[in-house]
Design an enzyme around this catalytic site. Structure first.
Site, PDB file in Angstrom:
ATOM      1  N   ARG A  15       0.839  -1.196   0.000  1.00 34.48           N
ATOM      2  CA  ARG A  15       0.000   0.000   0.000  1.00 34.48           C
ATOM      3  C   ARG A  15       0.880   1.253   0.000  1.00 34.48           C
ATOM      4  NH1 ARG A  15      -3.531  -1.362   5.184  1.00 34.48           N
ATOM      5  NH2 ARG A  15      -1.533  -2.282   5.744  1.00 34.48           N
ATOM      6  N   LYS A  75       2.154   2.061   7.185  1.00 29.51           N
ATOM      7  CA  LYS A  75       2.616   1.302   8.353  1.00 29.51           C
ATOM      8  C   LYS A  75       3.439   2.183   9.276  1.00 29.51           C
ATOM      9  CE  LYS A  75       1.713  -2.538   8.746  1.00 29.51           C
ATOM     10  NZ  LYS A  75       0.426  -3.097   9.224  1.00 29.51           N
ATOM     11  N   TYR A  94      -0.510   4.680  10.573  1.00 20.92           N
ATOM     12  CA  TYR A  94      -0.782   3.700  11.633  1.00 20.92           C
ATOM     13  C   TYR A  94       0.466   3.595  12.498  1.00 20.92           C
ATOM     14  CZ  TYR A  94      -4.868   1.838   9.081  1.00 20.92           C
ATOM     15  OH  TYR A  94      -6.073   1.683   8.456  1.00 20.92           O
ATOM     16  N   HIS A  96       0.243   1.885  16.221  1.00 28.21           N
ATOM     17  CA  HIS A  96       0.110   0.744  17.147  1.00 28.21           C
ATOM     18  C   HIS A  96       1.252   0.735  18.157  1.00 28.21           C
ATOM     19  CE1 HIS A  96      -3.246  -0.883  14.865  1.00 28.21           C
ATOM     20  NE2 HIS A  96      -2.552  -0.695  13.762  1.00 28.21           N
ATOM     21  N   GLU A 118      -5.035   4.690  13.960  1.00 34.24           N
ATOM     22  CA  GLU A 118      -5.902   3.724  14.653  1.00 34.24           C
ATOM     23  C   GLU A 118      -6.602   4.303  15.882  1.00 34.24           C
ATOM     24  OE1 GLU A 118      -2.615   3.475  14.477  1.00 34.24           O
ATOM     25  OE2 GLU A 118      -1.800   3.145  16.488  1.00 34.24           O
ATOM     26  N   ASP A 270      -4.977 -10.997  14.130  1.00 31.35           N
ATOM     27  CA  ASP A 270      -4.115  -9.881  14.572  1.00 31.35           C
ATOM     28  C   ASP A 270      -4.315  -9.561  16.054  1.00 31.35           C
ATOM     29  OD1 ASP A 270      -6.653  -8.866  14.149  1.00 31.35           O
ATOM     30  OD2 ASP A 270      -5.945  -6.942  13.416  1.00 31.35           O
TER      31      ASP A 270
HETATM   32  N1  LIG Z   1      -6.394 -10.122   9.645  1.00 23.45           N
HETATM   33  C1  LIG Z   1      -6.545  -8.907   9.143  1.00 23.45           C
HETATM   34  O1  LIG Z   1      -5.920  -8.545   8.143  1.00 23.45           O
HETATM   35  C2  LIG Z   1      -7.510  -7.961   9.777  1.00 23.45           C
HETATM   36  C3  LIG Z   1      -7.916  -6.785   9.098  1.00 23.45           C
HETATM   37  C4  LIG Z   1      -8.856  -5.949   9.708  1.00 23.45           C
HETATM   38  C5  LIG Z   1      -9.376  -6.282  10.970  1.00 23.45           C
HETATM   39  N2  LIG Z   1      -8.927  -7.415  11.604  1.00 23.45           N
HETATM   40  C6  LIG Z   1      -9.428  -7.836  12.929  1.00 23.45           C
HETATM   41  O2  LIG Z   1     -10.742  -8.371  12.827  1.00 23.45           O
HETATM   42  C7  LIG Z   1     -11.340  -8.339  14.119  1.00 23.45           C
HETATM   43  C8  LIG Z   1     -12.743  -7.769  14.036  1.00 23.45           C
HETATM   44  O3  LIG Z   1     -12.666  -6.390  13.699  1.00 23.45           O
HETATM   45  P1  LIG Z   1     -13.977  -5.481  13.523  1.00 23.45           P
HETATM   46  O4  LIG Z   1     -13.513  -4.196  12.939  1.00 23.45           O
HETATM   47  O5  LIG Z   1     -15.061  -6.243  12.836  1.00 23.45           O
HETATM   48  O6  LIG Z   1     -14.404  -5.251  15.051  1.00 23.45           O
HETATM   49  P2  LIG Z   1     -15.853  -4.782  15.564  1.00 23.45           P
HETATM   50  O7  LIG Z   1     -15.633  -4.204  16.930  1.00 23.45           O
HETATM   51  O8  LIG Z   1     -16.542  -3.971  14.534  1.00 23.45           O
HETATM   52  O9  LIG Z   1     -16.675  -6.156  15.706  1.00 23.45           O
HETATM   53  C9  LIG Z   1     -16.379  -7.148  16.645  1.00 23.45           C
HETATM   54  C10 LIG Z   1     -17.661  -7.867  17.009  1.00 23.45           C
HETATM   55  O10 LIG Z   1     -17.315  -9.013  17.803  1.00 23.45           O
HETATM   56  C11 LIG Z   1     -18.402  -9.213  18.689  1.00 23.45           C
HETATM   57  N3  LIG Z   1     -18.021 -10.161  19.740  1.00 23.45           N
HETATM   58  C12 LIG Z   1     -17.265  -9.964  20.837  1.00 23.45           C
HETATM   59  N4  LIG Z   1     -17.170 -11.127  21.539  1.00 23.45           N
HETATM   60  C13 LIG Z   1     -17.881 -12.060  20.865  1.00 23.45           C
HETATM   61  C14 LIG Z   1     -18.172 -13.441  21.069  1.00 23.45           C
HETATM   62  N5  LIG Z   1     -17.708 -14.099  22.127  1.00 23.45           N
HETATM   63  N6  LIG Z   1     -18.931 -14.073  20.138  1.00 23.45           N
HETATM   64  C15 LIG Z   1     -19.405 -13.423  19.065  1.00 23.45           C
HETATM   65  N7  LIG Z   1     -19.180 -12.126  18.825  1.00 23.45           N
HETATM   66  C16 LIG Z   1     -18.428 -11.456  19.714  1.00 23.45           C
HETATM   67  C17 LIG Z   1     -18.713  -7.798  19.156  1.00 23.45           C
HETATM   68  O11 LIG Z   1     -20.005  -7.730  19.757  1.00 23.45           O
HETATM   69  C18 LIG Z   1     -18.625  -7.016  17.854  1.00 23.45           C
HETATM   70  O12 LIG Z   1     -19.874  -6.924  17.183  1.00 23.45           O
HETATM   71  C19 LIG Z   1     -10.374  -7.494  14.981  1.00 23.45           C
HETATM   72  O13 LIG Z   1      -9.560  -8.361  15.736  1.00 23.45           O
HETATM   73  C20 LIG Z   1      -9.565  -6.748  13.964  1.00 23.45           C
HETATM   74  O14 LIG Z   1      -8.307  -6.342  14.488  1.00 23.45           O
HETATM   75  C21 LIG Z   1      -8.010  -8.235  11.031  1.00 23.45           C
END
Ligand SMILES: NC(=O)c1ccc[n+]([C@@H]2O[C@H](COP(=O)([O-])OP(=O)(O)OC[C@H]3O[C@@H](n4cnc5c(N)ncnc54)[C@H](O)[C@@H]3O)[C@@H](O)[C@H]2O)c1
Length: 371
Positions: A15, A75, A94, A96, A118, A270
């Site tokens: 990016r 980053k 970002y 972190h 963030e 992550d």
């Molecule tokens: N791997 C990647 O490249 C990448 C990229 C972007 C985001 N992410 C990660 O994805 C994850 C989700 O991000 P998001 O933006 O959707 O967060 P978000 O806060 O919008 O959504 C998280 C949801 O999880 C729910 N939740 C919490 N505990 C729960 C449980 N026990 N059972 C079911 N649901 C539960 C919450 O109520 C909430 O609705 C984060 O860890 C974020 O860092 C990873």
């Protein structure tokens, strides 16, 4: 203001901090934009595109850092970049910082002012500069999961949408936030039968109101999850408990009751991952198998679609970038408390309380710093 955008140097990062459109807007606002040569190449933007937008191309990152009043990146600055930051320079990217004491120390020592994407907030309690990457990762999850479901990749050999006379794949999305909602929409669009599990009743109500006929919702209890696991072809992990490691909702002992070749896509990797057997993988080697269950656990999923991600991030950062350039960071932060929430470091002082708590460093209130 002189705005500089260097090429990203973190491995596997394609990016870029500014698109040609962002450069064009900044130039139209009377600013000077300098871009390191080839900075946009990984996202499909060439030097000529930036020149056409009114930006100037510089040969090295050193020249960009030396020229610019504000550095815009994606980053966190790497060690060699941190050495190029100087007192009074503004860094917008970002960061972190909480798990990264070395970077924090270097930023404090540099004397720069650093605003972290963030921690910028919005009126609805969201994180507007994180949301676009969650949207990308969510929409990508069923796509990579569908690929993993193919027989040659170790999956069950099930087609997402089925065909006339053959039922579709069953997809369970755990967590119905930004990632989960986008994942569910795309999986349903591919013709799969989708259920979203969440623990927040307001969120389940919202999903049911808006997407009622596209996918089902369920309250995320251990019992209901087990029922769904036995029937699922694909499980997408998308939970987040802010500030905490992801809970391990699917355990290895569940696998015996699941279909062989079922696919786990752990987007929450992550934050440590929400499946017991998850370990972070890369785009070069994204999948592995445990007890017949396939895992996809890439920690920087948006990197796979660098162009889409760059443009999505650029759309979100643009208004903040322009405010910072037009008014200067102090006035821009004084005018917008959400941008002020992004202020992490200023002139050798930490200005973000959660980072100070995590690293045991004293924090100065950002409100004092802008006075
Ligand atoms: N791997 C990647 O490249 C990448 C990229 C972007 C985001 N992410 C990660 O994805 C994850 C989700 O991000 P998001 O933006 O959707 O967060 P978000 O806060 O919008 O959504 C998280 C949801 O999880 C729910 N939740 C919490 N505990 C729960 C449980 N026990 N059972 C079911 N649901 C539960 C919450 O109520 C909430 O609705 C984060 O860890 C974020 O860092 C990873």
């Amino acid at each position: 203001m002189k705005i500089g955008c260097p090429k990203e140097i973190k491995p596997q990062e394609f990016r870029v901090g500014m698109t040609p459109n962002a450069a064009q807007e900044a130039v139209a606002h009377g600013h000077e934009v300098v871009i390191e040569t080839n900075a946009g190449h990984g996202s499909g933007f060439e030097d000529a595109d930036y020149i056409a937008a009114g930006a100037k191309i510089l040969d090295t990152a050193e020249e960009v850092f030396a020229t610019a009043d504000m550095i815009v990146k994606v980053k966190e600055p790497q060690a060699v970049e941190r050495k190029m930051l100087r007192e009074g320079q503004l860094l917008f990217t970002y960061l972190h910082l909480a798990p990264d004491p070395e970077q924090t120390k270097d930023l404090l020592e540099s004397g720069c002012t650093a605003i972290a994407y963030e921690t910028v907030t919005d009126d609805r309690g969201g994180l507007p500069l994180l949301a676009p990457m969650s949207e990308v990762a969510g929409r990508l999850a069923p796509q990579v999961g569908a690929w993993t479901l193919q027989k040659a990749n170790g999956g069950r050999g099930v087609l997402m949408g089925g065909v006339p006379g053959v039922g579709p794949a069953r997809v369970v999305v755990i967590g119905g936030g930004v990632v989960g909602t986008h994942a569910a929409k795309i999986a349903a669009g591919m013709g799969a039968e989708v259920t979203v599990l969440d623990r927040s009743l307001p969120r389940l109500r919202y999903l049911d109101d808006v997407y009622g006929n596209q996918f089902r919702t369920g309250y995320s209890s251990a019992g209901l999850l087990e029922e769904h696991l036995s029937a699922a072809d694909m499980i997408i992990g998308a939970v987040l408990i802010p500030g905490a490691e992801a809970p391990k909702l699917v355990r290895r002992d569940h696998f015996a009751g699941m279909k062989p070749g079922a696919v786990l896509v752990d987007v929450a990797i992550d934050q440590g991952g929400c499946f017991e057997t998850s370990k972070a993988t890369t785009h070069a080697d994204p999948i592995y198998e445990v007890d017949g269950i396939m895992h996809y656990c890439v920690a920087n999923m948006p990197g796979a679609v660098a162009r889409t991600s760059t443009i999505a991030l650029g759309n979100a950062t643009m208004p903040f970038l322009l405010a910072l350039a037009d008014k200067g960071w102090k006035q821009a932060c004084a005018d917008d408390p959400h941008l002020l929430n992004g202020l992490n470091v200023h002139a050798g002082q930490l200005t973000y309380f959660a980072v100070g708590k995590a690293l045991g460093i004293d924090v100065v209130s950002p409100n004092l710093v802008i006075k």
